[in-house]
Design a protein around this motif. Structure first.
Motif, short mmCIF file in Angstrom:
data_model
loop_
_atom_site.label_atom_id
_atom_site.label_comp_id
_atom_site.label_asym_id
_atom_site.label_seq_id
_atom_site.Cartn_x
_atom_site.Cartn_y
_atom_site.Cartn_z
N ASP A 65 -5.50 -0.28 -6.92
CA ASP A 65 -4.61 0.88 -6.80
C ASP A 65 -3.16 0.46 -6.62
O ASP A 65 -2.31 1.28 -6.29
CB ASP A 65 -5.03 1.74 -5.61
CG ASP A 65 -4.85 1.00 -4.27
OD1 ASP A 65 -4.74 -0.25 -4.28
OD2 ASP A 65 -4.82 1.67 -3.23
N LYS B 12 3.28 0.35 -4.30
CA LYS B 12 2.30 1.44 -4.18
C LYS B 12 0.91 0.82 -4.07
O LYS B 12 0.61 -0.16 -4.74
CB LYS B 12 2.36 2.35 -5.40
CG LYS B 12 3.67 3.10 -5.50
CD LYS B 12 3.70 4.03 -6.68
CE LYS B 12 5.04 4.73 -6.74
NZ LYS B 12 5.18 5.54 -7.93
N GLY B 13 0.09 1.39 -3.22
CA GLY B 13 -1.27 0.88 -3.05
C GLY B 13 -1.25 -0.49 -2.41
O GLY B 13 -0.37 -0.84 -1.63
N THR C 267 -1.62 -7.54 -6.61
CA THR C 267 -1.82 -6.10 -6.47
C THR C 267 -3.31 -5.80 -6.57
O THR C 267 -4.03 -6.45 -7.31
CB THR C 267 -1.06 -5.31 -7.56
OG1 THR C 267 -1.54 -5.70 -8.84
CG2 THR C 267 0.44 -5.56 -7.47
N GLU D 270 5.54 -5.05 1.11
CA GLU D 270 6.11 -3.71 1.32
C GLU D 270 7.55 -3.66 0.84
O GLU D 270 8.20 -4.69 0.66
CB GLU D 270 6.00 -3.32 2.79
CG GLU D 270 6.52 -4.36 3.75
CD GLU D 270 6.01 -4.17 5.17
OE1 GLU D 270 4.96 -3.53 5.38
OE2 GLU D 270 6.68 -4.67 6.08
N VAL E 76 9.83 -1.34 -4.93
CA VAL E 76 8.81 -0.30 -5.00
C VAL E 76 7.46 -0.96 -4.78
O VAL E 76 7.18 -2.00 -5.37
CB VAL E 76 8.82 0.41 -6.38
CG1 VAL E 76 7.71 1.44 -6.47
CG2 VAL E 76 10.17 1.02 -6.68
#
Length: 150
Positions: A67, A36-37, A64, A51, A34
């Motif tokens: 976001d 995100k952002g 990270t 990704e 998973v």
């Protein structure tokens, strides 16, 4: 005069090629499930996109953004989830799927990390450690959350 490569040389070349192929595959220790952002992987001085489906290797650094968040499944079925503004280093990872023996060391330099330990920690509780700037966590249970400030 033309020389032919004899049978032993061909066998050696084939074995070497197979060894390289196996060692390249053996370097994978987990996978991003998973993302995100903003998520990036730093490997050998290069930035790679973090990704879904990206394979991870020992010494990878996951970053990270504000976001961003990332969910990772390791080859021993450990589950890691890093939240926004996190830097997670996969310092050391070795796992034998036959015996479930291994070693898993990671460093959370900043941000947050949730972990559900896999087969390595279940087989040997001392075999998994997570370092932060101020502490070292020895994994004794199956689940924990830790955060580290700048």
């Amino acid at each position: 005069m033309r020389r032919r490569i004899g049978h032993p040389c061909r066998t050696l070349l084939a074995a070497s090629a197979l060894g390289l192929a196996l060692s390249a595959g053996a370097a994978d220790i987990g996978q991003i499930k998973v993302a995100k952002g903003q998520v990036a992987i730093e490997r050998g001085g290069q930035a790679l996109p973090g990704e879904v489906g990206a394979r991870l290797q020992a010494a990878d650094v996951l970053k990270t953004g504000a976001d961003g968040s990332v969910g990772i499944t390791m080859s021993d079925n450990s589950l890691l989830s890093a939240g926004p503004n996190s830097i997670l280093v996969l310092d050391r990872y070795a796992f034998d799927p036959t015996t479930s023996q291994g070693q898993f060391d990671a460093s959370l330099q900043k941000g947050s990390l949730a972990v559900i330990s896999g087969r390595i920690a279940k087989q040997s509780p001392d075999a998994m450690k997570v370092r932060t700037p101020s502490s070292i966590l020895g994994v004794r249970g199956t689940e924990f959350v830790v955060s580290a400030d700048d």
